[in-house]
Design an enzyme around this catalytic site. Structure first.
Site, PDB file in Angstrom:
ATOM      1  N   LYS A 185       0.947  -1.212   0.151  1.00 36.03           N
ATOM      2  CA  LYS A 185       0.086  -0.599   0.103  1.00 36.03           C
ATOM      3  C   LYS A 185       0.527   1.294  -0.004  1.00 36.03           C
ATOM      4  CE  LYS A 185      -3.362   0.238   0.012  1.00 36.03           C
ATOM      5  NZ  LYS A 185      -4.735   0.566  -1.274  1.00 36.03           N
TER       6      LYS A 185
ATOM      7  N   HIS B 296      -9.815  -7.121  -4.264  1.00 37.74           N
ATOM      8  CA  HIS B 296      -9.851  -6.314  -3.030  1.00 37.74           C
ATOM      9  C   HIS B 296      -9.589  -6.669  -1.847  1.00 37.74           C
ATOM     10  CE1 HIS B 296     -11.268  -2.498  -1.659  1.00 37.74           C
ATOM     11  NE2 HIS B 296     -10.313  -2.097  -1.100  1.00 37.74           N
TER      12      HIS B 296
END
Ligand code: GKR
Ligand code: MG
Length: 429
Positions: A199, A326
């Site tokens: 991330k 996701h």
């Protein structure tokens, strides 16, 4: 000579037996480490919702979705709309929920509300027939569903705040490439993941590229992904794509919007992926016209449940788009649903994302079913989702929700408690 035999048919439940009689919606809160992203930092508690659907013949189905006060209100509207419907009539459930929800709600929110109930309905269908959810979705094309190690920049602890002491965790800090590699080593040692997602969108892109290079050195054979959640302009995204050529299996949501993604895709050597600019079926046409994304991260929580997520796979195949999955902070009911749909979706081409290593120790399901072996989760045999509620844990997490007085996730507001000048204006670089 023919003899006649009378075969006794097994007693199957009728549509009346399978009518929805009652739905319990339980908001919960569970602990979360201080994970950083482009819009702030995760708060110490995640707000989520557990759904229990009951039928006339006493069957129970489970669902899980994101929380927030408006979501809770929409779930209540959805629940009232489907009372009396058979759990096999999921298309009807969808129509009724869409009709009942306020017209101005986004497609995304409507799909999310229906999706939470559809998972519970499929869980009950499985209990009624003795089959697993993946069998109901068409059968498994893989027995083990691969997930990727989901790495985050993170603080060592949630700092002390408003008289609350600091909250530490087992992961420690990860604020530079060395910290990220350390986190990856720990997560891969515990879960055996065979691919890695970082991330990003937290530090200037050059620093995040260094982290990717450090991961490549440490794990030469593992596919890598980077996801800055639209923190970069088109120009910066093109530069990052050039710098990471040969390093990434895909670059996820570098820049906002389909047009911007299309401009990056024109120059980027690697596929671009998204869970931000293609999040509903009516985004696909424009995305294909622009060749804006080459991989879509599906998510049954907002693509309208498990069947629609599988349909998304068919559309991806049709247009030559890759399919990944996701994740957001979640517990085991969601993980079970993710595993079943991934197992039953031939079009899935990448290891799925999961936040489970960050949150799974808080789970509301009985342990022993969802285990990571070599980075994959074996598809539960069922019936239904194959998971059972831990009622004591559910009560504890509900109390935690009540005590915390939560309304909605607010990564930005929480970050501003420590860094007042922080803004969530993107793109930032
Ligand atoms: O948990 O901070 C996070 C993630 O950034 C999450 O909110 C995203 O929705 O994981 C997600 C993503 O892939 O963009
Ligand atoms: Mg993403």
């Amino acid at each position: 000579m023919k003899t006649s035999t009378t075969l006794s048919r097994p007693q199957l439940p009728t549509a009346d037996d399978l009518q929805i009689t009652d739905i319990t919606i339980t908001p919960i809160a569970f602990s979360d480490p201080p994970l950083l992203n482009a819009v702030g930092v995760h708060e110490p508690l995640v707000h989520r919702v557990v759904i229990e659907v009951h039928t006339a013949n006493g069957l129970l189905g489970l669902g899980e979705c994101a929380g927030g006060s408006s979501r809770l209100a929409n779930l209540a509207v959805g629940a009232a709309a489907i009372k009396g419907v058979s759990v096999f009539d999921t298309s009807r459930m969808e129509i009724l929920i869409h009709e009942a929800l306020a017209a101005e709600l986004s497609v995304f929110e409507r799909a999310a509300v229906f999706g939470a109930f559809e998972v519970a309905a499929l869980d009950i269908q499985g209990h009624a027939t003795g089959r697993s959810v993946s069998e109901l979705l068409g059968g498994t094309v893989r027995d083990d569903v691969p997930f990727s190690a989901y790495l985050f920049y993170k603080w060592a602890e949630h700092p002390a705040l408003d008289g609350r002491p600091a909250i530490t965790d087992e992961w420690g800090a990860a604020m530079d490439p060395e910290g990220i590699v350390r986190q990856a080593r720990k997560m891969i040692a515990e879960y055996g993941f065979k691919s890695i997602k970082l991330k990003g969108g937290v530090f200037p892109p050059a620093q995040e590229i260094e982290a990717i290079q450090a991961l490549r050195t440490e794990f030469p054979d593992l596919p890598l992904r980077l996801d800055p959640n639209t923190a970069w302009t088109v120009e910066t995204s093109r530069w990052v794509a050039e710098q990471t050529d040969g390093l990434l299996e895909y670059l996820e949501d570098p820049t906002p919007g389909l047009e911007g993604m299309g401009q990056v895709a024109e120059r980027a050597a690697m596929p671009l992926a998204t869970n931000m600019c293609v999040v509903a079926f009516d985004h696909i046409k424009r995305s294909v016209e622009l060749n804006a994304v080459q991989v879509i991260l599906g998510d049954h929580h907002y693509w309208g449940g498990l069947r629609h997520t599988r349909e998304l796979g068919t559309l991806c195949q049709t247009f030559g788009i890759g399919l990944s999955m996701h994740s957001n902070s979640h517990l085991g009911i969601s993980l079970a649903a993710m595993v079943h749909v991934a197992a039953a979706t031939p079009a899935l081409t990448y290891a799925c994302d999961t936040h489970y290593p960050w949150n799974g120790h808080n789970d509301v399901i009985m342990p022993g079913v969802l285990n990571f072996v070599d980075g994959s989760v074996r598809v539960p045999g069922g019936p239904g989702l194959g998971v059972e509620l831990d009622r004591a844990k559910l009560a504890e997490l509900h109390q935690q929700y009540l005590d915390a007085d939560m309304s909605a996730r607010d990564d930005t507001g929480y970050m501003q408690r420590f860094v007042p000048e922080f803004t969530a204006d993107l793109p930032r670089w």
